[in-house]
Enzyme design. Structure first.
Site, mmCIF file in Angstrom:
data_model
loop_
_atom_site.group_PDB
_atom_site.id
_atom_site.type_symbol
_atom_site.label_atom_id
_atom_site.label_comp_id
_atom_site.label_asym_id
_atom_site.label_seq_id
_atom_site.Cartn_x
_atom_site.Cartn_y
_atom_site.Cartn_z
ATOM 1 N N ASN A 166 0.816 -1.220 0.000
ATOM 2 C CA ASN A 166 0.000 0.000 0.000
ATOM 3 C C ASN A 166 0.849 1.269 0.000
ATOM 4 O O ASN A 166 0.594 2.200 -0.765
ATOM 5 C CB ASN A 166 -0.934 0.002 1.218
ATOM 6 C CG ASN A 166 -2.070 -0.983 1.064
ATOM 7 O OD1 ASN A 166 -2.434 -1.346 -0.050
ATOM 8 N ND2 ASN A 166 -2.620 -1.430 2.184
ATOM 9 N N ARG A 189 9.178 -11.015 -4.889
ATOM 10 C CA ARG A 189 8.940 -12.020 -5.928
ATOM 11 C C ARG A 189 9.476 -11.614 -7.305
ATOM 12 O O ARG A 189 10.078 -12.417 -7.994
ATOM 13 C CB ARG A 189 7.427 -12.299 -6.050
ATOM 14 C CG ARG A 189 6.800 -12.771 -4.739
ATOM 15 C CD ARG A 189 5.293 -12.835 -4.844
ATOM 16 N NE ARG A 189 4.701 -11.529 -5.186
ATOM 17 C CZ ARG A 189 4.520 -10.545 -4.308
ATOM 18 N NH1 ARG A 189 4.888 -10.699 -3.040
ATOM 19 N NH2 ARG A 189 3.976 -9.398 -4.679
ATOM 20 N N THR A 199 9.854 -2.024 2.648
ATOM 21 C CA THR A 199 9.531 -3.383 3.063
ATOM 22 C C THR A 199 9.466 -3.434 4.589
ATOM 23 O O THR A 199 9.944 -2.507 5.257
ATOM 24 C CB THR A 199 10.606 -4.386 2.587
ATOM 25 O OG1 THR A 199 11.764 -4.275 3.440
ATOM 26 C CG2 THR A 199 11.017 -4.119 1.145
ATOM 27 N N VAL A 227 9.491 6.307 12.407
ATOM 28 C CA VAL A 227 8.726 6.655 13.610
ATOM 29 C C VAL A 227 7.783 7.802 13.249
ATOM 30 O O VAL A 227 8.224 8.818 12.713
ATOM 31 C CB VAL A 227 9.637 7.106 14.772
ATOM 32 C CG1 VAL A 227 8.808 7.431 16.009
ATOM 33 C CG2 VAL A 227 10.672 6.033 15.101
ATOM 34 N N ALA A 252 5.511 8.077 10.958
ATOM 35 C CA ALA A 252 5.121 8.208 9.549
ATOM 36 C C ALA A 252 5.499 9.596 9.025
ATOM 37 O O ALA A 252 6.673 9.901 8.888
ATOM 38 C CB ALA A 252 3.641 7.905 9.365
ATOM 39 N N GLY A 280 -9.359 -2.418 9.981
ATOM 40 C CA GLY A 280 -8.041 -2.481 9.356
ATOM 41 C C GLY A 280 -6.959 -1.756 10.122
ATOM 42 O O GLY A 280 -5.883 -1.480 9.581
ATOM 43 N N LYS A 288 10.289 1.528 17.931
ATOM 44 C CA LYS A 288 10.280 2.955 17.575
ATOM 45 C C LYS A 288 11.034 3.784 18.613
ATOM 46 O O LYS A 288 11.722 4.753 18.258
ATOM 47 C CB LYS A 288 8.835 3.445 17.443
ATOM 48 C CG LYS A 288 8.117 2.893 16.221
ATOM 49 C CD LYS A 288 6.650 3.309 16.206
ATOM 50 C CE LYS A 288 5.932 2.736 14.991
ATOM 51 N NZ LYS A 288 4.478 3.057 14.992
#
Length: 373
Positions: free
Chosen positions: A27, A58, A103, A157, A159, A212, A230
């Protein structure tokens, strides 16, 4: 005549190129790439920003001048790759170049020294690299110096909340940080701001899962380990030689609840519900509210770090927290009586992708300035 010469000179000027390789296409990775063209356009008169690679665990799409609007289709038909192929491609790209790690993988973070050897700057949303055991972390920092490469990790930390950048600026200005505290988990922020004792705490957990807000197994959030990690990131930003094990951790779970399956835990959820209800009722009786907080205290002779459930008074900055928000309370020589408070969304693909682009913009400006010397 001079105007025409100046225009011709500007047109003939070769702009520097920064090659960007993106690891991770979930996302946040998809949102980062969606915003990429806007960044290209913003810098177009100063820098050529080239999307030179997109890959996940992949498949890989490794080629210069990729179309950031059509990477998904191309990647879907891309080929499997080996680590040696990726490193050879990175080494073949002209400098400057940057690998953007979106990742969650510690295994991938352990490959940073190889990416640095290939000449890459690093931008990380992945906390795993910054929180590797101290010896490995220091080895990454040491590898960067000879090549004059940067490692930007401001989204590990908070975002998009620029907490690390603020700490850097305070330290560079001569301030001394004395204490950092706050709520570093949007999930646990939502849970404890929402919980009012009207129904079992586990039902709020289920609701957060349905919305979510939690990991697939909510115990990953309730364990507090992400908050602990964090806090270690911030400690290392302050050059403190801490390890994860130096940070006292009190999970938001009864002892032993992290073992077994989610179904096993759910069958015993009454223990969690009773424990949280007792904590909540005690806090209400004292006129306080519950928060899951991290605290790093720099005392003259020692450093104390903890992550735990706390009850805070109504005048405490943490009491004003909104559900899902993060909050960072910074106390320093300059901010003693009235701490510096940063708050806002601490998770989400939009704010995290925006924070990554903020790091990319900082690196781009460094490249532009270097090209002008």
């Amino acid at each position: 005549m001079r105007s025409n010469l100046a225009t011709a000179s500007l047109q003939s000027k070769v702009l520097p190129t920064l090659s960007v390789i993106v690891a991770g296409t979930g996302n946040v990775g998809a949102e980062f790439l969606r915003l990429f063209q806007r960044q290209q356009q913003r810098l177009a008169n100063q820098l050529h920003l080239d999307l030179a690679g997109v890959f996940n665990s992949r498949q890989a799409l490794l080629a210069p001048a990729l179309d950031c609007n059509d990477w998904q289709g191309a990647l879907a038909s891309g080929e499997n790759y080996q680590q040696a192929e990726l490193l050879a491609y990175l080494a073949s790209l002209p400098s400057p170049k940057v690998l953007v790690d979106i990742t969650p993988s510690q295994t991938f973070a352990r490959q940073y020294p190889a990416f640095i050897a290939a000449g890459c700057h690093l931008i990380s949303a992945n906390k795993q690299g910054v929180t590797l055991p101290g010896e490995e972390y220091q080895a990454i920092l040491a590898a960067l110096k000879p090549q004059q490469l940067n490692w930007l990790s401001n989204t590990t930390v908070g975002a998009g909340i620029p907490v690390q950048r603020v700490l850097q600026e305070l330290l560079q200005s001569g301030d001394q940080i004395r204490r950092i505290s706050g709520v570093f988990s949007g999930t646990l922020s939502w849970l404890l701001c929402s919980y009012d004792g009207s129904k079992p705490f586990s039902e709020f957990v289920l609701e957060a899962q349905a919305l979510g807000y939690t990991e697939p197994d909510p115990r990953d959030d309730l364990s507090g380990k992400d908050v602990q990690r964090k806090l270690l990131v911030l400690a290392r930003e302050l050059k403190l030689p801490l390890e994860l094990t130096d940070i006292e951790l009190m999970p938001l779970l009864p002892a032993g609840a992290e073992r077994g399956s989610w179904q096993d835990f759910w069958a015993k959820r009454a223990d969690l519900d009773a424990w949280l209800l007792a904590k909540y009722q005690q806090a209400v009786a004292e006129g306080k509210v519950l928060r899951y907080a991290a605290c790093l205290s720099l005392q003259p002779e020692c450093v104390k770090a903890s992550v735990q459930l706390v009850a805070v008074a109504s005048h405490d900055p943490l009491a004003a927290l909104a559900p899902c928000d993060n909050m960072f309370v910074i106390e320093s020589d300059w901010y003693q009586q009235n701490p510096l408070v940063l708050k806002g969304p601490g998770a989400g693909r939009a704010v995290t992708a925006g924070g990554l682009h903020a790091d990319l913009a900082v690196l781009a400006q460094n490249v532009i300035l270097s090209s002008q010397r």
